[in-house]
Design a protein around this motif. Structure first.
Motif, PDB file in Angstrom:
ATOM      1  N   ALA A  65      -1.496  43.115  27.130  1.00  0.00           N
ATOM      2  CA  ALA A  65      -2.511  42.946  27.368  1.00  0.00           C
ATOM      3  C   ALA A  65      -3.104  41.448  27.267  1.00  0.00           C
ATOM      4  O   ALA A  65      -3.401  40.323  28.091  1.00  0.00           O
ATOM      5  CB  ALA A  65      -3.554  43.782  26.942  1.00  0.00           C
ATOM      6  N   ALA A  66      -2.408  40.998  26.242  1.00  0.00           N
ATOM      7  CA  ALA A  66      -3.067  39.376  25.633  1.00  0.00           C
ATOM      8  C   ALA A  66      -2.497  38.461  26.496  1.00  0.00           C
ATOM      9  O   ALA A  66      -2.521  37.242  26.945  1.00  0.00           O
ATOM     10  CB  ALA A  66      -2.408  39.434  24.335  1.00  0.00           C
ATOM     11  N   LEU A  67      -0.869  39.078  26.757  1.00  0.00           N
ATOM     12  CA  LEU A  67      -0.180  37.584  27.586  1.00  0.00           C
ATOM     13  C   LEU A  67      -0.475  37.669  28.963  1.00  0.00           C
ATOM     14  O   LEU A  67      -1.164  36.229  29.280  1.00  0.00           O
ATOM     15  CB  LEU A  67       1.628  38.399  28.286  1.00  0.00           C
ATOM     16  N   LEU A  68      -1.711  39.098  29.682  1.00  0.00           N
ATOM     17  CA  LEU A  68      -1.717  38.903  30.558  1.00  0.00           C
ATOM     18  C   LEU A  68      -3.231  37.782  30.723  1.00  0.00           C
ATOM     19  O   LEU A  68      -3.737  37.123  31.521  1.00  0.00           O
ATOM     20  CB  LEU A  68      -2.433  40.178  31.049  1.00  0.00           C
ATOM     21  N   ASP A  69      -4.283  38.098  29.522  1.00  0.00           N
ATOM     22  CA  ASP A  69      -4.918  37.725  29.618  1.00  0.00           C
ATOM     23  C   ASP A  69      -4.355  35.584  29.542  1.00  0.00           C
ATOM     24  O   ASP A  69      -5.559  35.114  30.102  1.00  0.00           O
ATOM     25  CB  ASP A  69      -5.433  38.371  28.066  1.00  0.00           C
ATOM     26  N   LEU A  70      -3.750  35.588  28.798  1.00  0.00           N
ATOM     27  CA  LEU A  70      -3.700  33.843  28.541  1.00  0.00           C
ATOM     28  C   LEU A  70      -3.113  33.693  29.810  1.00  0.00           C
ATOM     29  O   LEU A  70      -3.660  32.620  30.321  1.00  0.00           O
ATOM     30  CB  LEU A  70      -2.414  33.993  27.101  1.00  0.00           C
ATOM     31  N   LEU A 120      -1.201  30.060  33.721  1.00  0.00           N
ATOM     32  CA  LEU A 120       0.098  29.994  33.661  1.00  0.00           C
ATOM     33  C   LEU A 120       1.056  31.381  33.754  1.00  0.00           C
ATOM     34  O   LEU A 120       0.406  32.572  34.624  1.00  0.00           O
ATOM     35  CB  LEU A 120       0.677  30.215  32.416  1.00  0.00           C
ATOM     36  N   SER A 121       2.117  31.305  34.588  1.00  0.00           N
ATOM     37  CA  SER A 121       3.083  33.212  34.198  1.00  0.00           C
ATOM     38  C   SER A 121       2.455  33.007  33.052  1.00  0.00           C
ATOM     39  O   SER A 121       2.704  32.587  31.730  1.00  0.00           O
ATOM     40  CB  SER A 121       4.694  32.407  35.283  1.00  0.00           C
ATOM     41  N   ALA A 122       3.234  34.412  33.063  1.00  0.00           N
ATOM     42  CA  ALA A 122       3.064  34.573  31.673  1.00  0.00           C
ATOM     43  C   ALA A 122       4.443  34.830  31.102  1.00  0.00           C
ATOM     44  O   ALA A 122       4.655  34.716  29.434  1.00  0.00           O
ATOM     45  CB  ALA A 122       4.274  37.078  31.706  1.00  0.00           C
ATOM     46  N   TYR A 123       5.517  34.587  32.324  1.00  0.00           N
ATOM     47  CA  TYR A 123       6.355  33.522  31.159  1.00  0.00           C
ATOM     48  C   TYR A 123       6.446  32.777  30.399  1.00  0.00           C
ATOM     49  O   TYR A 123       6.949  32.456  28.869  1.00  0.00           O
ATOM     50  CB  TYR A 123       7.745  33.082  31.434  1.00  0.00           C
TER      51      TYR A 123
END
Length: 142
Positions: free
Chosen positions: A89-94, A100-103
Motif C-alpha cells: 500500500a505504501a509503495l502504491l501510494d508513493l 513512478l512505477s512501483a519498481y
C-alpha cells in the motif's frame, strides 16, 4: 547500513553497456569503490531481466552477461531485505503520488527511509527524489 547511497538499476546497467556509459554513472562506480550501495530487493530481478533481455536481443553474449553478473557479486552492493506485505500500500501510494512505477518508487522509498542519497540517471526518479527531499548522489571529484 550507515553511509553509502542507494543506486538504481539505470546506473548499474550503464556499467555493462558502453553505449549507456556516462560520467555520472562512472562517478557512482567510483563512489561505490570507496563505500557501499544499497538496493531494494527488486533490483536483483531487474538486473537479471536486463541481462537476459540483452542476451535474447543479441546485444550481449551469454558469457559476457554471466561475467557482468559475477562482477556485480563482487561489488559492495547490499540488497535490502524485502519489505513485508504491508509495504504494498505504501509503495502504491508513493508510485501514485510521484507518477513512478512501483519498481522505481522502491528505490525512492529506500533512499528516504535510510536517509541516503540516490544515484540514478532516470529523469523522472531524479525529479521525484528532489521533490521528496531525497539528496541525489553528487558526482565524485577525481
Amino acid at each position: 547500513m550507515r553511509g553509502g547511497f542507494v543506486v538504481d538499476n539505470s546506473v548499474v546497467m550503464s556499467w555493462c553497456f558502453e553505449d549507456e556509459a556516462s560520467p555520472y554513472a562512472d562517478s557512482a562506480l567510483d563512489a561505490l569503490r570507496r563505500g557501499r550501495a544499497l538496493v531494494p530487493a527488486v533490483w536483483s530481478y531487474e538486473a537479471a531481466n536486463v541481462l537476459a533481455t540483452a542476451v535474447r536481443r543479441k546485444r550481449l553474449k551469454r558469457e559476457d552477461a554471466r561475467r557482468f553478473a559475477a562482477a556485480l557479486r563482487r561489488l559492495p552492493i547490499e540488497v535490502a531485505p524485502a519489505p513485508d506485505k504491508t509495504a504494498v500500500a505504501a509503495l502504491l501510494d508513493l508510485a501514485d503520488e510521484t507518477g513512478l512505477s512501483a519498481y522505481d518508487a522502491a528505490y525512492l522509498d529506500l533512499a528516504r527511509r535510510e536517509h541516503l542519497p540516490l544515484a540514478t540517471t532516470d529523469a523522472a526518479l531524479r525529479k521525484a527524489a528532489v521533490a521528496a527531499g531525497v539528496d541525489l548522489l553528487a558526482p565524485v571529484e577525481p
